[in-house]
Each structure stands twice: as C-alpha cells, then as structure tokens.
Design an enzyme around this catalytic site. Structure first.
Site, PDB file in Angstrom:
ATOM      1  N   ASP A 215       0.891  -1.173   0.000  1.00 38.18           N
ATOM      2  CA  ASP A 215       0.000   0.000   0.000  1.00 38.18           C
ATOM      3  C   ASP A 215       0.924   1.217   0.000  1.00 38.18           C
ATOM      4  O   ASP A 215       1.545   1.532   1.014  1.00 38.18           O
ATOM      5  CB  ASP A 215      -0.876  -0.045   1.262  1.00 38.18           C
ATOM      6  CG  ASP A 215      -1.630   1.261   1.511  1.00 38.18           C
ATOM      7  OD1 ASP A 215      -1.653   2.123   0.615  1.00 38.18           O
ATOM      8  OD2 ASP A 215      -2.203   1.401   2.614  1.00 38.18           O
TER       9      ASP A 215
ATOM     10  N   LYS B 246       2.763  11.170  -3.519  1.00 42.19           N
ATOM     11  CA  LYS B 246       1.705  10.476  -4.273  1.00 42.19           C
ATOM     12  C   LYS B 246       0.810  11.467  -5.015  1.00 42.19           C
ATOM     13  O   LYS B 246       0.295  11.163  -6.097  1.00 42.19           O
ATOM     14  CB  LYS B 246       0.873   9.645  -3.288  1.00 42.19           C
ATOM     15  CG  LYS B 246      -0.119   8.718  -3.933  1.00 42.19           C
ATOM     16  CD  LYS B 246      -0.673   7.780  -2.894  1.00 42.19           C
ATOM     17  CE  LYS B 246      -1.789   6.935  -3.407  1.00 42.19           C
ATOM     18  NZ  LYS B 246      -2.266   6.002  -2.371  1.00 42.19           N
TER      19      LYS B 246
ATOM     20  N   GLU C 142      -7.155   0.490  -4.620  1.00 39.25           N
ATOM     21  CA  GLU C 142      -7.193   0.381  -3.153  1.00 39.25           C
ATOM     22  C   GLU C 142      -8.521  -0.197  -2.650  1.00 39.25           C
ATOM     23  O   GLU C 142      -8.512  -1.092  -1.801  1.00 39.25           O
ATOM     24  CB  GLU C 142      -6.904   1.747  -2.523  1.00 39.25           C
ATOM     25  CG  GLU C 142      -5.428   2.106  -2.656  1.00 39.25           C
ATOM     26  CD  GLU C 142      -5.128   3.589  -2.515  1.00 39.25           C
ATOM     27  OE1 GLU C 142      -6.044   4.353  -2.152  1.00 39.25           O
ATOM     28  OE2 GLU C 142      -3.980   3.984  -2.764  1.00 39.25           O
TER      29      GLU C 142
ATOM     30  N   ASP D 228     -12.788   5.487   2.486  1.00 38.86           N
ATOM     31  CA  ASP D 228     -11.361   5.592   2.807  1.00 38.86           C
ATOM     32  C   ASP D 228     -11.022   7.036   3.178  1.00 38.86           C
ATOM     33  O   ASP D 228     -10.967   7.914   2.314  1.00 38.86           O
ATOM     34  CB  ASP D 228     -10.559   5.137   1.570  1.00 38.86           C
ATOM     35  CG  ASP D 228      -9.049   5.140   1.819  1.00 38.86           C
ATOM     36  OD1 ASP D 228      -8.610   5.679   2.849  1.00 38.86           O
ATOM     37  OD2 ASP D 228      -8.326   4.591   0.967  1.00 38.86           O
TER      38      ASP D 228
END
Ligand code: AMP
Length: 605
Positions: free
Chosen positions: A15, A76, A153, A175
């Site tokens: 992850d 990211k 994800e 999330d």
C-alpha cells in the site's frame, strides 16, 4: 507457494500511501504486515539529512520541520506529473521519490522474510488515471520490483474481507486517510471485483482536521497572549504535532489536555501552552469536513446507480475512520455497523498481499480477527418526560470493534448535588434498556459540594479473552470504582461475527420490503418511532406498527422446518405469544417477545 514462485521469490503486497506506506505478505494462509523494529507504518516521506544521506520514513518525518527544503512528503499527489521535485541540491521526478519509499519497503520485506523480494502487487486509488498508474509502475521498477499487478485500493480492501466469497455483494469502501478522502462502490461477483464508481476529494484528509484544531488553539492563544504560534515554522510544526496526537486521543478519550512548555517567547519571557479540548468541541470543528465525506457517499452511490439499501457491507479504510463522529455519521447513513475487524490502516496492504498470494496460485480465506459481537454500554438518562427520567442504552464499545478495545465516555449527573450514580452495564443493540442483556451493575458514591462534581467518566476495557473492566471515575475528585465482568463476550466470539452480520442484514432487508424504497426512514427516525409506540399498557398499536416483529415472524416461518426438538416447541410458543401480543397491541410485551424470538432464531441457525 508454487514451484515457479519459489524460484522467482515471494510476491508482497504494498500500500503506497500518501501519508504512510505498508508492506504485507501471506504466510500460512493469512496475510500479515511486515514490520521493522516494531514499526508497521512507514511514513511516505524522504529527505536528505545534514550529513547528505538519504533518509526515509520516521527519520525523514522528524526532519520535515527543521529542513523543509531537504524533505519531501505526499509525493503520491504528484505522481503522473513531470514536474521536478527538489530534494537538497538535486531535483528528481515523482517516480524517483516514490522509488525511494518502495526501496525501503522492499528492504524491510527482504529482512523480515529472510529472502530477496523483487515482486509486488501495488495499490493505487481507484481514480488514478493511466499516467499515474504508469508512474507507479516506473517507481517500482526503479526500486527493483517487478509489478505483478496494480490494483485499486478499494479492491484490496474488499479482498481482505471477502476473499473467497462467491456470492454477489455490493460494498462501499470509505477511505478517509491523512491527505485524501475517497469512497468507492464495489461489486463482487463470482470472485471478480469491479469498482462501479468512486468519488472523493484529494485535498481532504486527517491533516485538515489537525489544522482546524491548530487554528482553534492558536487563535485562543493569540487572543490571550498576543502571540501567533503559526508565525514561525518550528512552533507551528510543534503545535501541529501536538494537535495530531490530541486528535487521535480524542478518538478514545472524552477530553484531552495539551501541554506544550516553552512554546514561544514574549518580551524575553517563556510562554507555555496548556489547553483542554473535549471531544464535543473537536467534533464541532470537524463536522463540516465529515459532512463533505457524507455528500461524497451520495455522489458515489448515484454514480453506481444504487441506493444505500442495496449496499451489503461498509468497509472502513484509513486512520481518520477511527474518529467516533465519522463512524456515527456512517452508521446513521448506512443503517448498519461498518466492518471494522481489520485495522483501517492495514486493510489495503493486507488485501494487496491476498491478491499477491492469489497470483501465486494460493487460496486465501477472508481475514478475520477477534471483534466484539455485540455492543456494550450503560444505561443513561437521555431526557425528562412527564413520567420522570427517560432512560436509554448508551453504547460505549460498538459491535465489531477489534479487540482488545478501550473506550470511554463522559456523563453528567442528573442533579448537581447527586451523591451517587448507578452504573448499569448492558450488552445489546437496542435503544430501549430492557431489550438489552444486563451484564452487571455497581454504585459509585460521589463527593458533593464545592466545584463541578457532575462529570463521571466511564471507561470500558475489553480484552481478547472477553474480560470487561468497567471503571467509573468522578472527574473532579478522582473517586473511582471498577467492576470486572469475566464473560462479556460470552457466545459472541469472532466466529459468530458472520452469522451476526447476516442476521442484521436479513432484518434490514426484511424491514426494507415493508417500506416504499424511496421512503425508508433513517435510523434516527426508526428509533424515534420505536419510542413513539408509547408506554407499557397503552393499547393503540396495530401489527403494522411492529415492522421488526413482522420481519422476525416471517423469518421464523422460513426457518420452522429446520428447527427440531425443544427448540421447535419454544419457537412455536414464542411465535404464538408474539402474534397474540401484536394483535392486542401490547407494546411492551411485543418488545420483550420479539427480543426473545430474535435470540432464539440466532441460536438455532
Ligand atoms: P492513513 O493515510 O490511512 O495512514 O491515515 C493517516 C491519518 O489518520 C492521519 O491524519 C492520522 O492523524 C489519522 N489517524 C490515525 N489514527 C487516528 C485516530 N486514532 N483517531 C483519529 N485520526 C487518526
């Protein structure tokens, strides 16, 4: 492991997060995260230290405030762009920076497993476009990893709960991390997982909540002492860290103290910051953010062409989902308990590891950890009526909380001069006290007079073995008493979780059938209508006023054939008594009998 994979080495699941990254692998049929000296989460930060060496993770995080131009966080967000990133006196591409984090994860995995690791499944947000996915692939290759697959994800989070499930299920994966928020609607059918829609905000995360608290405290400090703690980067960063810690503690504690000594100076005099923040104050600050996430949920559902009632499961991912307000809003919205058995920080990495094992030809079951099967709480007054105080069940540890669990809640006495409180511990899911199981009771004598003695904090500590310690403390005096309950989990161990979940789902499904699809009341309305049924002895209800009882009777009918012996006799007489009570409109009797029937149906499944 297959013969081929033994030759090529194991595949790990990664992850690669905005705030933190995690690496995991499946061993003995179970995914587990790989740590480094006990550290599981690797902060996704890289830096060049004063000695000119590359640092990653915690070391880089520690230098972020002191050397911001030699440290890079949240790379990211820049994946897929060609924009150069400066780090010290060099510039790098975003994949190069990501590769530094991946390299560290690869080394961690190699050390933990004891053999070279060069293959990985890596997760990316569902909304990543092809360019962003390609950049992630390049980063992995730079780190010496062959990417066996890039997966979404939410797909990974779904896998961790439902690997091996062949039934059709529609799942919402919510999330809420440190820097981003997204919700995805996922359909799983015959082992294939498809992301139907995603919605979110790449600029909304736990960091914003830290900033809200920071501004709140800094404004108060400035108002009082005339110094702005945001003015210098070091002080600001120190306060920010204190706020993040306070935020996390407020997820389990009702009140936190923030004490930062020598945080600033005024006319040569040191200034200290001391503040108390209650959960309620914090919730007021963050409510608009939480509401934005709830709006995203509606958008995602619209995008998938589904209603909330067509969602079978709600999976929580990301550290910010530990905030009680977030969970509460979701519970209201989805009319169900979220799945929380897997640590929300680790679900994506564990799911990536499950996918990796599948690529390797190994079968993996869903990951189950011990969770509480029922909600635990106490009886509390929720208001006054003409008939006296209105008592209700006040949950403290919610059903499906991972074990061990520790939660506390503050309550106020009904009168200022009250000299004792009764702590009545209950287990169950009902708002009405009598519809839950009483598991213990004790009295805490309080000191009266002089100051505010009204606050009593009740703490629940539940161990893996089902031992519940209930501690009640008068906040002002520290007077405290505790009760140990040995079998608080009783029959509701982890293996009962699945049955309990489907039982609840059946009930909701059955209730839905009774209502116009567009017109299903929210949980709050349900609770209100339950209350509106009136006091015991009031005869004015008809069977349509008991949707839960009707659903239970339907369920009893469908299970009748499979129940044998004494259970069958008990079932028959309960059904009859319940039908009679409903026909007579005996509200209290219906509640008690429905609860008994529900228990019986649960145990005879
Ligand atoms: P993630 O991006 O999933 O690693 O989540 C990181 C975010 O979760 C950060 O903003 C953390 O401060 C936040 N977080 C972690 N634990 C908690 C907690 N117990 N309560 C509230 N927020 C938390």
């Amino acid at each position: 492991m297959t013969e081929q994979s033994e030759q090529r080495g194991p595949i790990v699941g990664i992850d690669l997060g905005t705030t933190n990254s995690v690496v995991a692998i499946v061993t003995d049929g179970k995914p587990r995260v790989l740590d480094e000296s006990g550290e599981i989460l690797l902060p996704s930060i890289v830096g060049i230290n004063p000695q000119g060496q590359l640092v990653t993770g915690v070391a880089a995080k520690n230098q972020l405030a002191a050397f911001p131009d030699r440290t890079v966080a949240s790379i990211k967000r820049r994946m897929g762009s060609m924009e150069p990133v400066s780090l010290g006196d060099q510039t790098y591409s975003p994949p190069e920076i990501s590769a530094m984090i991946l390299r560290r994860l690869r080394d961690r995995a190699t050390r933990a497993i004891g053999q070279p690791v060069n293959r990985a499944v890596i997760t990316v947000p569902a909304f990543f476009d092809e360019g962003q996915r390609q950049a992630t692939r390049e980063a992995a290759e730079l780190a010496g990893l062959t990417v066996e697959r890039i997966i979404n994800e939410p797909t990974a989070a779904t896998l961790v709960y439902h690997a091996g499930t062949h039934d059709r299920r529609q799942i919402a994966v919510y999330d809420f991390g440190g820097g981003t928020f997204d919700v995805s609607i996922v359909r799983m059918e015959a082992g294939v997982i498809e992301v139907l829609s995603s919605h979110g905000d790449v600029r909304l995360g736990g960091d914003d909540l830290d900033m809200e608290l920071l501004n709140y405290l800094a404004n108060a400090f400035q108002g009082l002492l005339g110094v702005d703690l945001r003015a210098t980067p070091q002080t600001r960063y120190r306060l920010l860290q204190a706020c993040e810690q306070a935020k996390c503690r407020l997820s389990t504690e009702e009140t936190v103290q923030i004490a930062e000594e020598f945080i600033a100076e005024k006319e040569g005099q040191p200034l200290h910051l001391t503040a108390t923040v209650t959960r309620q104050e914090f919730e007021q600050l963050i409510e608009p953010y939480v509401e934005r996430t709830i709006q995203s949920v509606s958008e995602a559902l619209r995008g998938a062409g589904l209603t909330i009632h067509q969602i079978d499961d709600l999976v929580l991912v990301g550290g910010s989902t530990r905030i009680p307000l977030v969970e509460e809003r979701l519970r209201d919205e989805f009319l169900r308990e979220p799945s929380r058995a897997v640590d929300p920080d680790l679900a994506v990495a564990l799911g990536a590891a499950v996918q990796a094992a599948m690529i390797d030809g190994r079968s993996v079951g869903p990951v189950l950890v011990d969770v509480t099967g029922h909600t635990l709480g106490i009886e509390a007054c929720v208001g006054m009526t003409m008939m006296g105080p209105e008592m209700a069940f006040s949950p403290i540890i919610h059903r499906n909380s991972p074990l061990p669990a520790r939660y506390e809640q503050a309550y106020s006495t009904m009168h200022d001069d009250q000299d004792a409180v009764i702590i009545h511990v209950l287990q169950g899911e009902r708002q009405e006290v009598h519809r839950n199981r009483s598991v213990g009771k004790f009295r805490l004598d309080l000191k009266t007079g002089g100051g505010d003695n009204s606050k009593v904090v009740v703490r629940f500590d539940l161990t893996l073995d089902g031992i519940l310690k209930v501690t009640a403390t008068q906040r002002a005096t520290g007077l405290s008493k505790e009760l140990i309950i040995d079998n608080a989990l009783s029959q509701f161990r982890a293996d009962a979780r699945t049955e309990a979940e489907s039982r609840l789902e059946d009930l909701f499904d059955a209730s839905d059938e009774l209502l116009d699809e567009e017109d299903v009341p929210s949980r709050k309305q349900w609770e209100a209508s339950d209350e509106d049924l009136g006091m015991p002895g009031t005869i004015h209800a008809s069977s349509s006023d008991f949707p839960e009882a009707v659903a239970l009777l339907k369920k009893a009918q469908s299970m009748k054939e499979s129940v044998k012996g004494q259970d069958a006799q008990d079932l028959e007489s309960l059904v009859k008594n319940l039908e009679d009570a409903m026909a007579a409109g005996e509200v209290a009797a219906v509640a008690v009998l429905a609860s008994e029937l529900e228990d019986l149906l649960f145990y005879v499944r």
